[in-house]
Scaffold this active site. Structure first.
Site, PDB file in Angstrom:
ATOM      1  N   HIS A  52      -9.540   1.017   4.570  1.00  0.00           N
ATOM      2  CA  HIS A  52      -8.394   1.064   5.203  1.00  0.00           C
ATOM      3  C   HIS A  52      -8.479   2.129   6.417  1.00  0.00           C
ATOM      4  CE1 HIS A  52      -4.407   2.550   6.216  1.00  0.00           C
ATOM      5  NE2 HIS A  52      -3.984   1.384   5.406  1.00  0.00           N
ATOM      6  N   GLU A  78      -5.494  -5.091  10.501  1.00  0.00           N
ATOM      7  CA  GLU A  78      -4.534  -4.084  10.767  1.00  0.00           C
ATOM      8  C   GLU A  78      -4.911  -3.351  11.982  1.00  0.00           C
ATOM      9  OE1 GLU A  78      -2.815  -2.625   6.945  1.00  0.00           O
ATOM     10  OE2 GLU A  78      -4.546  -1.497   7.108  1.00  0.00           O
ATOM     11  N   ASN A 108       0.963  -1.372  -0.007  1.00  0.00           N
ATOM     12  CA  ASN A 108      -0.033   0.026   0.128  1.00  0.00           C
ATOM     13  C   ASN A 108       1.017   1.250   0.038  1.00  0.00           C
ATOM     14  OD1 ASN A 108      -1.824   2.042   0.458  1.00  0.00           O
ATOM     15  ND2 ASN A 108      -2.364   1.655   2.570  1.00  0.00           N
ATOM     16  N   TRP A 109       1.245   1.702  -1.173  1.00  0.00           N
ATOM     17  CA  TRP A 109       1.907   3.000  -1.247  1.00  0.00           C
ATOM     18  C   TRP A 109       1.430   4.366  -0.711  1.00  0.00           C
ATOM     19  CZ3 TRP A 109       4.252   2.107  -6.803  1.00  0.00           C
ATOM     20  CH2 TRP A 109       5.203   1.137  -6.827  1.00  0.00           C
ATOM     21  N   LYS A 110       0.083   4.363  -0.454  1.00  0.00           N
ATOM     22  CA  LYS A 110      -0.286   5.709   0.236  1.00  0.00           C
ATOM     23  C   LYS A 110      -0.177   6.582  -0.780  1.00  0.00           C
ATOM     24  CE  LYS A 110       0.024   3.559   4.590  1.00  0.00           C
ATOM     25  NZ  LYS A 110      -0.268   3.785   6.208  1.00  0.00           N
ATOM     26  N   GLY A 119       2.228   2.223  10.508  1.00  0.00           N
ATOM     27  CA  GLY A 119       3.096   3.120  10.271  1.00  0.00           C
ATOM     28  C   GLY A 119       3.631   3.669  11.554  1.00  0.00           C
ATOM     29  N   GLU A 152      -7.195   4.695   7.581  1.00  0.00           N
ATOM     30  CA  GLU A 152      -7.036   6.058   7.198  1.00  0.00           C
ATOM     31  C   GLU A 152      -8.252   6.577   6.405  1.00  0.00           C
ATOM     32  OE1 GLU A 152      -3.182   5.713   5.195  1.00  0.00           O
ATOM     33  OE2 GLU A 152      -2.240   4.934   7.184  1.00  0.00           O
ATOM     34  N   GLY A 180       2.936  -0.790   4.203  1.00  0.00           N
ATOM     35  CA  GLY A 180       2.884   0.333   3.641  1.00  0.00           C
ATOM     36  C   GLY A 180       4.489   0.710   3.533  1.00  0.00           C
ATOM     37  N   GLY A 181       4.917   1.114   4.438  1.00  0.00           N
ATOM     38  CA  GLY A 181       6.290   1.584   4.371  1.00  0.00           C
ATOM     39  C   GLY A 181       7.383   0.793   3.814  1.00  0.00           C
ATOM     40  N   SER A 227       2.931  -2.334  10.313  1.00  0.00           N
ATOM     41  CA  SER A 227       4.629  -2.374  10.386  1.00  0.00           C
ATOM     42  C   SER A 227       5.249  -3.817  10.086  1.00  0.00           C
ATOM     43  CB  SER A 227       5.098  -1.926  11.784  1.00  0.00           C
ATOM     44  OG  SER A 227       4.520  -0.611  12.195  1.00  0.00           O
TER      45      SER A 227
HETATM   46  C1  PEP Z   1      -0.676   0.037   5.704  1.00  0.00           C
HETATM   47  O1  PEP Z   1      -0.507   0.964   5.018  1.00  0.00           O
HETATM   48  O2  PEP Z   1      -1.711  -0.514   5.714  1.00  0.00           O
HETATM   49  C2  PEP Z   1       0.344  -0.441   6.699  1.00  0.00           C
HETATM   50  C3  PEP Z   1       0.046  -1.336   7.196  1.00  0.00           C
HETATM   51  O3  PEP Z   1       1.237   0.501   6.819  1.00  0.00           O
HETATM   52  P1  PEP Z   1       2.804   0.188   7.694  1.00  0.00           P
HETATM   53  O4  PEP Z   1       3.125  -1.086   7.012  1.00  0.00           O
HETATM   54  O5  PEP Z   1       3.686   1.216   7.162  1.00  0.00           O
HETATM   55  O6  PEP Z   1       2.372  -0.008   8.942  1.00  0.00           O
END
Ligand code: PEP
Length: 245
Positions: A94, A163, A12-14, A169, A96, A229-230, A208
């Protein structure tokens, strides 16, 4: 993971990546040889570019989609148009989107129905906040999000992503035990209360996930992959997620 289910590594590149970074990512992963499904969700503006340049094995998704195919929905993303340009899947719900844009269960249910009607795969995201966890409400929150957002849905194109909001994040990952408990609960809840197939529905963990912890997370029989994500932004890290999974 178990039960013969496949493994999914979903990036997930956001709202990240430049055009140059995307070029470099796609070039570097072109030789990836993985038995796992390789999916990425770039920001909407970059979907077409990713579809144009991607290696064949990589599936491209959207981070969101609308609850209708067309109409007066300024700024939204039509699931019909996403399908038309070759998008494979969409994230829905999600945390967010839930917390920053106020998307609630009823809307998320409608979005899911429309996406499925357009033959998109749906990664339906659920998870509790830290306050909810500390108040002992994890199971209550997860069961509400599932039974409201996925209600009567019976489709092989639904994946669930657990999640925990406090792990997204933040660099804090759920412990293997916390992840295991939640995933077991979700699979059992589906079995007893929902129309989805509890044995075949993939349940991914997000929060994470990194190349260093993916192996341990996936050693859990109810975890079928990661929503990342990251650690999915750089090609070498994305490749190592696959290698270590
Ligand atoms: C996400 O974007 O859904 C996520 C889990 O981010 P991260 O891996 O950065 O925690």
């Amino acid at each position: 993971m178990s039960g013969g289910r496949d493994v999914y590594i979903v990036g997930n590149w956001k709202m990240n990546q430049s055009l140059e970074e995307i070029d470099s990512f796609l070039n570097q992963i072109s030789t990836l040889n993985s038995n796992n499904h390789a999916w990425i969700a770039p920001q909407a503006l970059h979907i077409s570019k990713c579809l144009e340049k991607k290696p064949g094995f990589l599936k491209v998704g959207s981070q969101n989609c609308a609850h209708e195919d067309s109409g007066a929905f300024t700024g939204e993303l039509s699931p019909k148009s996403l399908k038309e340009i070759g998008v494979h899947f969409t994230l829905i719900g999600h945390s967010e989107r839930r917390s920053l844009y106020g998307e609630g269960d009823d809307l998320l249910y409608k979005k899911t129905l429309k996406a499925l009607e357009n033959n998109l795969y749906v990664i339906f995201c659920i998870g509790e906040t830290l306050e909810e966890r500390e108040a002992g409400k994890v199971e209550e929150v997860l069961s509400e999000q599932l039974s409201n957002g996925l209600r009567d849905i019976n489709s092989k194109n639904v994946l669930i992503a657990y999640e925990p909001v406090w792990a997204i994040g933040t660099g804090v990952t759920a412990s293997p035990e916390q992840a295991s408990d939640a995933h077991k609960f979700i699979r059992n809840f589906i079995k007893e209360n929902m129309k989805l197939d509890s044995q075949t529905t993939p349940i991914l963990y997000g929060g994470s996930v990194k190349p260093e912890n993916i192996k341990e997370l996936l050693s859990n029989e109810d975890i079928d992959g990661g929503l990342v994500g990251g650690a999915s932004l750089k090609a070498d890290s994305y490749i190592n997620l696959h290698k270590n999974a």
